[in-house]
Every structure is written in structure tokens, then in C-alpha cells.
Design a protein around this motif. Structure first.
Motif, mmCIF file in Angstrom:
data_model
loop_
_atom_site.group_PDB
_atom_site.id
_atom_site.type_symbol
_atom_site.label_atom_id
_atom_site.label_comp_id
_atom_site.label_asym_id
_atom_site.label_seq_id
_atom_site.Cartn_x
_atom_site.Cartn_y
_atom_site.Cartn_z
ATOM 1 N N PHE A 184 8.869 43.662 -29.870
ATOM 2 C CA PHE A 184 9.708 42.691 -30.548
ATOM 3 C C PHE A 184 9.609 42.853 -32.059
ATOM 4 C CE2 PHE A 184 8.761 40.789 -26.450
ATOM 5 C CZ PHE A 184 9.979 40.235 -26.064
ATOM 6 N N ASP A 185 10.754 42.878 -32.713
ATOM 7 C CA ASP A 185 10.875 42.827 -34.176
ATOM 8 C C ASP A 185 9.943 43.795 -34.902
ATOM 9 O OD1 ASP A 185 12.854 41.001 -33.923
ATOM 10 O OD2 ASP A 185 11.819 39.354 -34.903
ATOM 11 N N PRO A 186 10.141 45.106 -34.712
ATOM 12 C CA PRO A 186 9.287 46.066 -35.419
ATOM 13 C C PRO A 186 9.630 46.137 -36.907
ATOM 14 C CG PRO A 186 10.967 47.230 -34.150
ATOM 15 C CD PRO A 186 11.109 45.780 -33.814
ATOM 16 N N GLY A 187 8.825 45.486 -37.721
ATOM 17 C CA GLY A 187 9.002 45.543 -39.164
ATOM 18 C C GLY A 187 8.387 46.808 -39.730
ATOM 19 N N GLU A 188 8.482 46.950 -41.034
ATOM 20 C CA GLU A 188 7.953 48.130 -41.721
ATOM 21 C C GLU A 188 6.471 48.317 -41.393
ATOM 22 O OE1 GLU A 188 7.590 49.752 -46.343
ATOM 23 O OE2 GLU A 188 8.582 47.852 -45.883
ATOM 24 N N VAL A 229 15.155 43.185 -30.952
ATOM 25 C CA VAL A 229 15.286 42.749 -32.345
ATOM 26 C C VAL A 229 15.963 41.381 -32.358
ATOM 27 C CG1 VAL A 229 16.279 43.284 -34.607
ATOM 28 C CG2 VAL A 229 15.423 45.133 -33.137
ATOM 29 N N THR A 230 15.354 40.432 -33.060
ATOM 30 C CA THR A 230 15.961 39.097 -33.125
ATOM 31 C C THR A 230 17.103 39.029 -34.133
ATOM 32 O OG1 THR A 230 14.344 38.321 -34.764
ATOM 33 C CG2 THR A 230 13.822 37.962 -32.421
ATOM 34 N N HIS A 231 16.939 39.728 -35.285
ATOM 35 C CA HIS A 231 17.983 39.725 -36.306
ATOM 36 C C HIS A 231 17.656 40.824 -37.319
ATOM 37 C CE1 HIS A 231 14.787 37.343 -38.120
ATOM 38 N NE2 HIS A 231 15.379 37.394 -39.300
ATOM 39 N N PHE A 232 18.572 41.010 -38.262
ATOM 40 C CA PHE A 232 18.459 42.164 -39.143
ATOM 41 C C PHE A 232 18.084 41.806 -40.581
ATOM 42 C CE2 PHE A 232 20.636 43.899 -35.507
ATOM 43 C CZ PHE A 232 20.008 45.124 -35.366
ATOM 44 N N HIS A 233 17.094 40.945 -40.740
ATOM 45 C CA HIS A 233 16.373 40.840 -41.997
ATOM 46 C C HIS A 233 15.253 41.886 -41.956
ATOM 47 C CE1 HIS A 233 17.839 36.503 -43.006
ATOM 48 N NE2 HIS A 233 18.567 37.411 -43.612
ATOM 49 N N GLY A 234 14.946 42.451 -43.128
ATOM 50 C CA GLY A 234 14.085 43.615 -43.182
ATOM 51 C C GLY A 234 12.738 43.468 -42.537
ATOM 52 N N ASP A 235 12.115 42.282 -42.651
ATOM 53 C CA ASP A 235 10.770 42.125 -42.089
ATOM 54 C C ASP A 235 10.766 42.137 -40.572
ATOM 55 O OD1 ASP A 235 12.178 39.686 -42.594
ATOM 56 O OD2 ASP A 235 10.374 38.519 -42.234
ATOM 57 N N PRO A 288 21.348 41.519 -31.687
ATOM 58 C CA PRO A 288 22.625 40.803 -31.795
ATOM 59 C C PRO A 288 23.750 41.772 -32.122
ATOM 60 C CG PRO A 288 20.909 39.681 -33.044
ATOM 61 C CD PRO A 288 20.345 41.019 -32.647
ATOM 62 N N VAL A 289 24.860 41.650 -31.416
ATOM 63 C CA VAL A 289 25.957 42.603 -31.579
ATOM 64 C C VAL A 289 26.503 42.608 -33.001
ATOM 65 C CG1 VAL A 289 27.768 40.960 -30.879
ATOM 66 C CG2 VAL A 289 28.093 43.439 -30.505
#
Length: 304
Positions: A36-40, A61-67, A93-94
Motif C-alpha cells: 500500500f502507498d509506496p512512497g519514496e 495506491v490510495t491517491h497521487f500525492h507524492g508521499d 483511482p482512475v
């Protein structure tokens, strides 16, 4: 032997710190590995955690903010570098499909992995398998954001003493479990005679969001809830402005939804005392609380 645990790879928020990497959470669920949500930095955190890329079966991925997504290029390239033999499914999210495409092709590399994109365009069940059902709900953030919920089907727990009393042994146990009834020594034995219901386990993952109905839907009855608690209550107005939760709100969700283990994470770098998050959530929730730290492991609680 099956393993069900959360491997915490990162617990920071917008800016990582000396002690907290960007987000990253691997749920090991028997033969599945949901990242889930692999950040940098997630690729390197997996190495520190002793988890191979071959453990990953899904990227969520929950959303496309960088973290929450800047580690996607490294993970995808590592899947190819290690020639992971099984397909890996990517959910997101599409509305962020363009961002995912950019991350997937961020630089030149030889793509050997079988990565299959399954964008989310509606709420509900998005995947099924031996693990159960994986579903998604829309959250209330500044951009399109989803939360995830994994539910194992209900089953039966066989009772050794009852099996022995009815003379059911060896392969007959599997046949009885499969068919629901079996004749042993001229006597009809029903599955209900030698087993009791076993509730399926449930995992929920809630990141950047304000309080909304979907948060409670996702968390309902979860054995393990991973939820952001970016702020403390002294900054509740900032939380609402930027689309986040406080530790107290996370505790309220856990209490109202009957959660067994609450995992707090996604902490703002403005706070230096992690114990404050546990204390604040504990005023609302009397169950087990884990203030997540990088590279810790949290087991899914044993069955009730």
C-alpha cells in the motif's frame, strides 16, 4: 505456514524525517503481499525489512500525492530486475491514470515483470481470490482518494473431539468440509455436527481523508485498522483544511467500528513525541493501539 502481518516501511507524511520514511505498508496475507502507498524510498525499506520483491502480488495506491506514490517507479523496476515470476496487479483511482503512467515509465529500464493495471472507477469489490474480497471506497481528500478493505470469507472451525466421536478421520475431513455431509459407518454426519462457524478476518487501510461515512464503512469490524493520524487535536482546523484526521478522530473511528487493533501512522513532522498520538487516541478507544514506526511488524490479531 501462513503469515498474516503488516510490515511497516514508512510512517511520515508530506516530508520524510530522519526517523520516518515516506509511506509504505506491506500486508502479508498468506500467499498474498499487498503493498500500500509506496512512497519514496520504499524499495530500500523493503531491503531493510528483509522482504523480497517476490513477496509483492498487488500494489494499492490510495491517491497521487507524492508521499504515497513516489516509490512506484523503484518498485516496478525492482519487480523486473528480480524477474518476479507471478503477475502483479496495480490498483489506483482512475483519475490518476496519467500519473501512474508517468511513474511506470519514469526512466529507461527493461520491463520484464507482468504488471497489470486495474484502475478503480467505482466503489465496491475490486478483486477476489483465495484471500477473500478486496474492496474500495471513496474518501474525502483534496484529490480523488480511495481506502481499501480486505475481508476473508467466513468459514468453519473443525472440532477434533467431535470429529473423533463421529469417526471422521484423514481425507474424510476434507470431503466433509467440501460437501457438508458424509456417511461414516452407516451413519450420516453433518458439517454442523463437527464444526463451528469461523468469522473471516478483516483488514482496513485508510489514508488521507477527513471524517466521512466511507471511513466508518471501511473500518467496520476490522481486526486490523491502519489509519492516518497526521495531526493532534490542537491542530484540528489544519486537519480539516488539508483533508486529514487527528489521532482523536482515528480513535473515535476505531471505538465506533469495533476495531481490534488500531495502527496510527502518517505523522506530521511537526511533532516529536509519538506517545502523544497514543494518548490522544486512547481517550476514545480502549483497545490495542500501535503507534507505527518504520520497519516494525504488526501481526493481524489471532482469531477470536
Amino acid at each position: 505456514m501462513s503469515v498474516r502481518e503488516l510490515v511497516v516501511l514508512g510512517t511520515g507524511s508530506q516530508a520524510p524525517s530522519r526517523t520516518r520514511n515516506h509511506n509504505g505498508y506491506l500486508l502479508r496475507w498468506d500467499g498474498e503481499g499487498l503493498l500500500f502507498d509506496p512512497g519514496e524510498g520504499t524499495q530500500r525499506q523493503l531491503i531493510f525489512a528483509g522482504v523480497p520483491a517476490t513477496a509483492i502480488t498487488r500494489i494499492c495506491v490510495t491517491h497521487f500525492h507524492g508521499d504515497h506514490c513516489l516509490g512506484v517507479p523503484g518498485i516496478i523496476q525492482r519487480l523486473s530486475l528480480d524477474r518476479v515470476p507471478h503477475p502483479v496487479v496495480a490498483h489506483y483511482p482512475v483519475a490518476g491514470a496519467e500519473y501512474f503512467a508517468r511513474l511506470r515509465g519514469a526512466c529507461a529500464f527493461a520491463e520484464h515483470a507482468d504488471l497489470r493495471e486495474h484502475p478503480i472507477d467505482r466503489e465496491g469489490v475490486i478483486a477476489t481470490g483465495e484471500f477473500g474480497e478486496l474492496s474500495a471506497r471513496w474518501l474525502d481528500h483534496r484529490i480523488d482518494t480511495v481506502g481499501y478493505r480486505l475481508v476473508e470469507p467466513d468459514g468453519r472451525r473443525m472440532l477434533p473431539d467431535a470429529l473423533a466421536a463421529h469417526g471422521v478421520t484423514g481425507p474424510d475431513i476434507g470431503r466433509l468440509r467440501r460437501d457438508g455431509a458424509l456417511t461414516v459407518g452407516g451413519r450420516r454426519v453433518l458439517l454442523d455436527d463437527v464444526s463451528v462457524p469461523r468469522r473471516g478476518q478483516c483488514f482496513a487501510f485508510v489514508m488521507d481523508t477527513r471524517l466521512c461515512d466511507a471511513v466508518f464503512t471501511l473500518a467496520d469490524g476490522a481486526d486490523l485498522l491502519v489509519i492516518e493520524s497526521t495531526f493532534l487535536s490542537e491542530h484540528v482546523d489544519l486537519a480539516a483544511e488539508y483533508g486529514h484526521l487527528t489521532a482523536a478522530q482515528a480513535g473515535r473511528v476505531a471505538a465506533e467500528c469495533g476495531v481490534r487493533t488500531l495502527v496510527l501512522t502518517h505523522f506530521s513532522q511537526r511533532y516529536t513525541d509519538a506517545d502523544r498520538f497514543a494518548a490522544e487516541a486512547g481517550e476514545e478507544f480502549g483497545g490495542d493501539i500501535v503507534v507505527a514506526a518504520d520497519l516494525t511488524r504488526v501481526p493481524v490479531p489471532p482469531r477470536r
